[in-house]
Design an enzyme around this catalytic site. Structure first.
Site, short mmCIF file in Angstrom:
data_model
loop_
_atom_site.label_atom_id
_atom_site.label_comp_id
_atom_site.label_asym_id
_atom_site.label_seq_id
_atom_site.Cartn_x
_atom_site.Cartn_y
_atom_site.Cartn_z
N HIS A 171 0.96 -1.43 0.23
CA HIS A 171 0.22 -0.16 -0.55
C HIS A 171 1.12 1.60 0.05
CE1 HIS A 171 -3.99 -2.24 2.08
NE2 HIS A 171 -4.04 -1.58 0.66
N CYS A 267 -2.59 3.30 9.29
CA CYS A 267 -3.17 2.69 8.74
C CYS A 267 -4.39 2.09 9.87
CB CYS A 267 -3.10 1.26 8.28
SG CYS A 267 -1.76 0.80 7.39
N1 ARG Z 1 -3.97 -6.82 6.94
C1 ARG Z 1 -4.25 -5.94 5.85
C2 ARG Z 1 -4.64 -5.98 5.25
O1 ARG Z 1 -4.17 -6.43 3.75
C3 ARG Z 1 -3.78 -4.23 6.80
C4 ARG Z 1 -3.93 -3.30 6.20
C5 ARG Z 1 -2.72 -2.63 5.91
N2 ARG Z 1 -4.19 -0.66 6.00
C6 ARG Z 1 -2.70 -0.07 4.71
N3 ARG Z 1 -3.46 0.81 4.75
N4 ARG Z 1 -1.46 0.19 4.58
O2 ARG Z 1 -5.64 -5.93 4.12
#
Ligand code: ARG
Length: 698
Positions: A171, A267
């Protein structure tokens, strides 16, 4: 300069049901069941306390069975009272979508529902610049490139798509953080080269804070900024020092439970008070899109996979619009893809490569070819289209003109009178000529065969330990048959050979093939001729006795004596005329009027008078002798074979014989589709080949 809003506001969701239940990112792999709920809740509570001390925190109700609902950053992107809803790539998180939507609706947001096939993971992949009216967007793992267009349209703000290339930074908020003073903290390794350059174009050096891998892996970019404070999991003293010199105080709060799931501070907090940035002067999105179609043996030859890889690898993105697999082995398959790229500069090289695979690009094939004038002899206009071995047509003044002298690594010169088009090497360009630039008005006919019929057999040889002799025999059989066919209709077979032919005892067979009229021209270097003549004059090759296989005392001088002798006669032809050279391959070439070209190299002894040490001239002569060839037999010479492969248009049969499989592989890599490679001893090959052609009915 816009400072952080007076009253920062965040959306959080308590970690009551947090756990690792599935694995949808690299951090989660192997971590299923490994988080500790009590720890996670404690860490979440501590983060919540840090944030709520300085900002308003709105809470969402957690839901059992939705462990990632804590990561509210993925709910959507909020600007003013507009919320662009997130749409998750993985089904595991899709049940979260209606809950986020409900929250936004109940709290008075104007909701933009993202289309179902357009993955967009909210603020995780969309970060608002704190000073410029711009949204930094990540794509490559979760959100798709096309989301940049969607968000730009919905909000009327410029989006800058950046391609993520390291799966640990899947991300955008894991490797980039826009700070309140307009600077950008980021980990360069998370991005492809183009995206890094884009960042450098848009953000002056004084405002770029590059962090190292260690800090990046500690999620230092995944921080929440409230005024002069940055809340994050962990930070090296060095980075903390650099930030503090910019007036930023780092507050560390452990979040390792959430890092097990691939998330950290940012996050866990969706920012709700991003102000409605002004639409800039620029178009909100530079995204470009084209549709392409491709037909042929897409699956068995891996063409489709290659096309998809090169789109993604080039920084673009695709959507399959139509896919019709062939029903039987001989049948063609058909695919239509929409190809997108962040801007035209990224799209063009992708399209050029797709063209070279034989794809049709709908919008570009209708446009006339773009031409640019040569300004300096031997120098091409920039952006020239680089040719392949495949037949190409070019659209000039409404006519599709076939390109002649097709070869790879050249440019296309168009003569509007005619109109005519031909491939030229850059060095041969003359001032005033017009060269095709870009990819418009081009179509490439790359024929493909079903996989089983492809003639690139080197892998089969390498992988089969048993019965390879039988397979060599079958391959030689096929070559012999083709040679007889070509000779029957007066076609040309060109031989490329290295000195190994002499060392391995191939000369007698080669001489006979020459006498029988199987060889139209020979392309080689100084060494083949030298050792052949050494053999004819002294019975050795590189000093080794041909009959006994033993090294002859003082034999090493023999090849120099041979060269010296020819130099004394004047030339090879003179040596034949004077009765000095009475047998051997070079003798047969002279006797049978078979043209040859010996191209020199830095390591040549002598050289022989015929050897051309001017390589540009030698390349020209090679090309001349290759014209109209139907088959090129390449016998154990890596350099000459690859050189010839580069000059040969598609459709010419290349037969490559070498004991070293790497040569065969290299040749196939050069895009010479029609190459058949036989991994064996070249002397044995020639003996077998002669036997086979003799056994064929006339
Ligand atoms: N386990 C979550 C996923 O893989 C983690 C999300 C993390 N969020 C972020 N904005 N980086 O979607």
């Amino acid at each position: 300069m816009e400072q952080t809003a007076i009253n920062p506001e965040f959306l959080m969701c308590p970690a009551d049901y947090f756990e690792i239940r599935y694995e949808i990112n690299a951090w989660m792999e192997g971590n299923t069941g490994r988080s500790r709920l009590s720890h996670a809740r404690e860490q979440w509570r501590a983060l919540h306390e840090q944030i709520s001390r300085r900002a308003t925190v709105r809470l969402m109700r957690p839901a059992s069975g939705l462990p990632d609902l804590v990561f509210t950053a993925n709910a959507g992107l909020v600007i003013g009272k507009k919320a662009v809803l997130g749409r998750f790539r993985y089904p595991e998180r899709r049940p979260e979508e209606p809950l986020y939507r409900k929250w936004f609706e109940e709290n008075g947001y104007e909701v933009f529902a993202t289309p179902p096939d357009l993955y967009f993971e909210g603020a995780g992949d969309a970060l608002t610049d704190r000073v410029e009216p711009r949204i930094w967007m990540g794509y490559g793992f979760r959100s798709v490139l096309e989301a940049a267009d969607w968000v730009a349209q919905a909000l009327g703000i410029e989006t800058v798509p950046l391609r993520l290339v390291d799966q640990r930074f899947y991300h955008l908020d894991t490797c980039l953080l826009p700070l309140g003073d307009g600077s950008l903290m980021y980990y360069p390794g998370g991005f492809d080269e183009r995206s890094r350059r884009r960042i450098e174009e848009l953000v002056p050096e004084s405002r770029r804070i590059e962090i190292d891998e260690r800090d990046a892996l500690d999620f230092a970019c995944n921080a929440v900024q409230i005024d002069g404070m940055l809340v994050m999991h962990r930070c090296s003293p060095t980075l903390a020092g650099r930030l503090s010199s910019r007036g930023l105080r780092v507050i560390q709060t452990p979040l390792d439970q959430f890092i097990l799931a691939g998330g950290s501070a940012r996050c866990l907090c969706l920012r709700l008070d991003e102000s409605a940035a002004q639409a800039g002067e620029k178009a909100p999105s530079e995204l470009v899109r084209r549709t392409m179609t491709i037909e042929g043996h897409l699956f068995d030859n891996g063409i489709l996979v290659r096309a998809m890889d090169l789109i993604a690898g080039g920084g673009g993105s695709f959507e399959t619009l139509e896919l019709r697999p062939g029903q039987r082995r001989e049948d063609h398959s058909f695919a239509r893809l929409a190809v997108s790229a962040p801007n035209a500069g990224v799209l063009e090289p992708i399209l050029a490569q797709l063209l070279q695979l034989g794809a049709r690009i709908d919008e570009t094939t209708e446009k006339p070819a773009r031409l640019a004038k040569v300004e300096i002899d031997g120098v091409s206009p920039d952006d020239f289209y680089c040719t392949t071995i495949h037949h190409t047509d070019v659209l000039v003044d409404g006519h599709w003109v076939p390109v002649t002298q097709q070869r790879m690594d050249g440019v296309i010169v168009v003569d509007r009178v005619g109109p005519r088009a031909a491939v030229s090497l850059i060095r041969d360009l003359r001032k005033g000529q017009e060269v095709v630039v870009g990819v418009d008005g081009l179509r490439v006919i790359a024929r493909s065969k079903p996989a089983g019929e492809r003639q690139t057999e080197e892998f089969a040889f390498m992988s089969s330990a048993v019965s390879s002799e039988r397979r060599v025999e079958l391959a030689v059989d096929a070559v012999a048959w083709e040679m007889v066919q070509i000779r029957k209709h007066g076609g040309r077979i060109v031989l490329v050979a290295g000195p190994v032919v002499v060392h391995t005892g191939g000369i007698p067979a080669l001489c006979e093939l020459a006498r029988m009229g199987f060889i139209s021209a020979v392309l080689s270097g100084n060494a083949l001729a030298t050792h052949d003549i050494e053999l004819a004059l002294y019975g050795t090759s590189l000093g080794v006795d041909y009959q006994s296989g033993l090294t002859v005392h003082g034999g090493h001088r023999h090849h120099l004596r041979a060269i010296n002798m020819i130099r004394k006669c004047g030339s090879i032809a003179d040596a034949v005329a004077q009765g000095v050279l009475k047998n051997g391959f070079m003798y047969e070439l002279v006797k049978n009027d078979i043209p040859f070209c010996l191209a020199g190299s830095i390591r040549d002894d002598g050289p022989l008078p015929e050897t051309m040490m001017d390589l540009v001239a030698a390349q020209g002569e090679y090309q001349r002798l290759l014209a109209g060839a139907e088959m090129v037999l390449m016998l154990s010479s890596m350099l000459h074979s690859i050189g010839v492969g580069n000059m040969t248009p598609g459709g010419v049969r290349l037969v490559c014989v070498d004991i070293n499989p790497a040569v065969a592989t290299k040749l196939a890599d050069r895009g010479s589709l029609e190459s058949r490679s036989i991994v064996t001893d070249v002397g044995l090959f020639l003996t077998m080949l002669l036997e086979k052609v003799k056994g064929m009915p006339e």
